[in-house]
Motif scaffolding. Structure first.
Motif: not given
Length: 401
Positions: A338-342, A269-275, A229-230, A264-266
């Motif tokens: 980030s919410g992508t991890l939930l 570019l990649r809406p599904n990536q984790h931050v 995963d990114t 937000d900039s990340l």
């Protein structure tokens, strides 16, 4: 003589508490631990070979070889999982003994008021290495995949740290950048190259409107691949509370807005990536910088994919902290996801749990500071301690498919 600070005490808890993955395993699965040695980021390497063809094996702690990294699930298990640790640790003034920053660096030199010599420097390295080496669990037996750090003078001190005998077998790699901070302290990132592959690094300065001469640590964003995963990790050390919490809050709020802009900039570019945003934020989860300017939420059920969840609200409410001042615990050392991890039932990485690594040896046992983190100095008195902050860690889980 009256103690200047009240004795600190947190509620009793198991400092070696392990990530609880039972909720993920109640349908027949078992924890797989960290990825098995020999399984690369993009697939399985035959017979534990490295890309250069060299074999792995031998006992942990040997100079060259290491055993398998995780634990296999039971043979009859229908599911298998891997767990990855992501940690943050304020290393509290990890300076070398060379004065190369004029008056700002003088105190950490043999001629300075702290008489910072090779003996004290090497003791500091040994203590910090012991702490990092202790960040393990049955499902992360070789420690975190990623460790953000702060209060480091330069790349050289991190190189000395990872070469310590306690850590050398882990082959931890370094990301570092010299910031414009007036004291000469920076943030950095250590990582296990067999678990995390660095793809890109950016460093963004904090420019405060109306205060053009203000200098602090840059915000480091490291993007890479973890478990396929990114993942981007933004490492921070926000401005201190010097001058008063309220009076200096605008500086940390500015830092928080910059962190959110980077995040937000990340996602743009990649809406599904984790931050992951981590660091010594010099504020608690409920303070304006974290809760409003950055917008980290307390309730995971309210977090969308582009929102952020802060699991440390509940931790602090329970009486746990990472540093203590005048008998009051704060939790400045946060790791926000980030919410992508939930996302429920995600095939990617998923947030599992968090913990403060309060190892027994990190706690001051006596004196005015009993119960506090066992720090390096009290004033100019050398305590031969570790840091004035406890390290924090989160755990991410991914099902093997």
């Amino acid at each position: 003589m009256t103690a200047p600070f009240a004795t600190a005490q947190m509620p009793d808890f198991d400092p070696a508490s392990e990530p609880d993955a039972n909720a993920f395993f109640n349908e027949g699965g078992n924890a797989g631990g960290q990825r098995q040695r020999g399984e690369g980021r993009r697939g399985k390497r035959p017979d534990g070979q490295r890309p250069d063809g060299k074999k792995r094996g031998g006992k942990r702690g040997d100079k060259g070889q290491r055993p398998p990294r995780g634990h296999r699930a039971d043979a009859d298990s229908a599911r298998r999982f891997f767990v990855y640790g992501v940690a943050f640790y304020n290393l509290e003034n990890l300076f070398d003994t060379i004065n190369n920053n004029g008056k700002f660096d003088l105190e950490f030199s043999p001629e300075g008021r702290r008489q910072w010599d090779s003996e004290k420097y090497n003791a500091k390295l040994r203590n910090l290495a012991r702490t990092i080496a202790s960040m393990s669990s049955p499902v992360t037996p070789y420690g975190p995949a990623i460790i953000g750090v702060s209060e480091v003078e330069n790349r050289s001190v991190l190189e000395d740290l990872v070469k310590r005998p306690e850590l050398s077998a882990r082959n931890l790699q370094i990301v570092h950048h010299d910031s414009p901070d007036r004291r000469g302290i920076d943030v950095g990132l250590l990582y296990d190259p067999e678990l995390f592959e660095v793809v890109d690094v950016t460093n963004t300065p904090l420019i405060v409107e109306g205060n053009p001469d203000f200098r602090t640590r840059d915000q480091m964003c490291v993007t890479g691949v973890l478990a396929g995963d990114t993942l981007s990790v933004i490492v921070n050390h926000w401005p201190s509370r010097l001058g008063g919490q309220e009076e200096s809050s605008y500086l940390r709020e500015a830092a928080a807005k910059l962190s959110r802009h980077i995040a937000d900039s990340l996602h743009a570019l990649r809406p599904n990536q984790h931050v992951i945003m981590m660091g010594d934020l010099n504020d608690d989860p409920q303070d304006r910088s974290c809760a409003v300017a950055f917008g980290a939420k307390r309730d995971a059920s309210e977090v969308g994919p582009s929102d952020y969840y802060n699991p440390w609200w509940e931790t602090l409410d329970g009486g746990y902290g990472t540093l203590c001042y005048r008998g009051k615990w704060n939790l400045f050392d946060q790791i926000i996801v980030s919410g992508t991890l939930l996302v429920p039932d995600s095939e990617g990485l998923h947030y599992l749990s968090n913990r403060i690594n309060v190892f027994d040896f990190l706690v001051q046992k006596e004196g005015n500071y009993r119960g506090y983190p066992h720090r390096t100095f009290a004033g100019n008195q050398w305590l031969n301690g570790y840091s004035d902050h406890f390290p924090t860690e989160i755990f991410l889980l991914k099902e093997a498919r």
